[in-house]
Design an enzyme around this catalytic site. Structure first.
Site, short mmCIF file in Angstrom:
data_model
loop_
_atom_site.label_atom_id
_atom_site.label_comp_id
_atom_site.label_asym_id
_atom_site.label_seq_id
_atom_site.Cartn_x
_atom_site.Cartn_y
_atom_site.Cartn_z
N THR A 256 -4.45 4.81 7.27
CA THR A 256 -5.65 4.46 6.06
C THR A 256 -5.39 3.18 6.83
OG1 THR A 256 -4.31 3.94 4.95
CG2 THR A 256 -6.12 5.78 4.50
N ALA A 257 -4.06 2.62 8.02
CA ALA A 257 -3.26 1.42 8.55
C ALA A 257 -4.55 0.84 9.59
CB ALA A 257 -2.12 1.23 9.01
N ARG A 258 -4.07 0.94 10.64
CA ARG A 258 -4.80 0.91 11.93
C ARG A 258 -5.69 1.57 12.76
NH1 ARG A 258 -6.90 -2.67 9.13
NH2 ARG A 258 -7.23 -5.29 9.56
N GLU B 275 -12.57 0.87 16.87
CA GLU B 275 -13.47 0.57 16.55
C GLU B 275 -14.72 0.18 16.64
OE1 GLU B 275 -12.58 -0.46 12.47
OE2 GLU B 275 -10.96 1.38 12.10
N ILE C 230 0.56 -1.40 -0.30
CA ILE C 230 -0.62 -0.31 0.00
C ILE C 230 1.09 1.38 -0.10
CG2 ILE C 230 -1.40 1.43 1.36
CD1 ILE C 230 -2.71 -1.51 2.17
N ASP D 39 -8.76 7.05 8.60
CA ASP D 39 -9.89 5.75 7.74
C ASP D 39 -10.18 4.80 9.40
OD1 ASP D 39 -12.28 3.93 5.64
OD2 ASP D 39 -10.19 2.98 5.60
N HIS E 12 -14.27 3.66 7.92
CA HIS E 12 -13.25 2.12 7.49
C HIS E 12 -13.85 1.60 6.50
CE1 HIS E 12 -10.90 -1.41 9.73
NE2 HIS E 12 -10.31 -0.44 7.99
#
Length: 341
Positions: A245-247, A276, A168, A271, A294
């Site tokens: 956008t990973a964790r 979450e 990515i 994201d 996400h």
């Protein structure tokens, strides 16, 4: 109770929606069943009866709604017949791979299909944060058009620091070349130029200190949790833009909210979130954070590829072919399983 079948039982925690033709092909070699258990406890009970012969489990990022994390307590409940857990995403941090290895369960993931869609969203968040689009959109919906909306910044000649130059990271770098960004990166170790898309390798400290934009692309592990906290944020340039956008847990969410509040972080594009679906209330109030729930891989095409990839791992496990993508920790296990056939 399901009668013993010649085909191995594969449990799907979520129905296949976008790769139905492949699912139908899989049924030629597998007995497939969508989990009907409504809770983790009920699933454990069902493992004593109708799911007692499960051979493989297909899971997605939303499987936790029923099962919770596939932690050591979850893994110990699985019957000895269970040999594979096939995840249809790239990140597999909710699965305790050590506990799986001790039980002889091989975990696979789906790293390739997520690359383009995640990189596309990362660039969207990067540009949206850089241009201060969230305050602009809020103003529009509030009926004030752009009154009081601060100007944003152009990407040209800015330094993009990529933290984690994997698939990515390389895809983000390739896309950002078109915007005139200079890319540097940090990994645990320096990569060959072709593996780093010709980006410059820098130390973690230099990436923090000199990047105008930082994109987080490392997996979540015990070592990367809160890799970016208050001390790291303080060492970044005033006005830095952060994209994740990973964790979520790679960044201390509360510290990021404070840095946005103070203005030291100029904007963020997010994201993913630490807990979450819960999100830090202070972070939610930060207008300069452009945030989505996400959805990095939420396109019909990408989800179809992810489903297909995970089911192909299941199919290969059943027929004794080499797996597409055992997780790195289980590559030795996968080789042993293959040689034992």
């Amino acid at each position: 109770m399901i009668m013993q079948a010649t085909k191995p039982l594969v449990l799907f925690f979520n129905p296949v929606k976008f790769a139905r033709p492949f699912y139908e092909q899989l049924q030629k070699v597998a007995l497939t069943e969508v989990v009907t258990s409504r809770s983790r406890e009920e699933f454990f009970q069902d493992l004593q009866g109708k799911y007692e012969d499960v051979f493989a489990i297909y899971r997605t990022s939303s499987s936790g709604a029923i099962a919770g994390k596939f932690d050591a307590d979850f893994i110990k409940e699985l019957p000895s017949s269970c040999k594979y857990i096939c995840h249809n995403g790239a990140g597999y941090d909710p699965i305790d791979t050590d506990a799986c290895a001790k039980r002889g369960i091989i975990v696979t993931n789906a790293p390739d299909p997520v690359t383009d869609a995640t990189a596309d969203l990362a660039v969207f968040l990067l540009l949206g944060a850089l241009r201060q689009l969230n305050p602009a959109m809020t103003s529009l919906r509030a009926g004030t058009f752009k009154t009081g909306v601060n100007v944003g910044n152009d990407p040209q000649d800015k330094v993009l620091g990529i933290l984690g130059m994997g698939r990515i990271g390389r895809a983000i770098k390739k896309r950002c070349d078109a915007f005139g960004l200079k890319t540097v990166y940090h990994n645990r170790s320096q990569l060959a130029p072709e593996q780093a898309a010709d980006a410059e390798y820098v130390s973690f400290e230099k990436l923090l200190a000199e990047s105008d934009i930082i994109s987080v692309n490392v997996p979540l592990t015990a070592k990367t949790k809160h890799l970016i906290g208050a001390p790291e944020l303080a060492r970044m340039k005033p006005g830095v833009v952060i994209v994740n956008t990973a964790r979520g847990a790679i960044i201390d969410e509360a510290a990021l909210a404070d840095a946005l509040q103070s203005g030291h972080v100029g904007a963020a594009g997010l994201d993913v979130y630490e807990k979450e679906p819960e999100i830090n209330e202070k972070l939610l109030r930060q207008e300069r954070a452009i945030m989505v729930p996400h959805v990095g891989t939420h396109t019909a095409e990408t989800l179809g590829k992810m489903e297909t990839w995970a089911m192909e791992n299941v199919r290969r496990a059943i027929v004794g072919e080499s797996l597409l993508s055992p997780v790195p920790e289980h590559q030795g296990l996968a080789l042993e399983a293959r040689s034992a056939i």
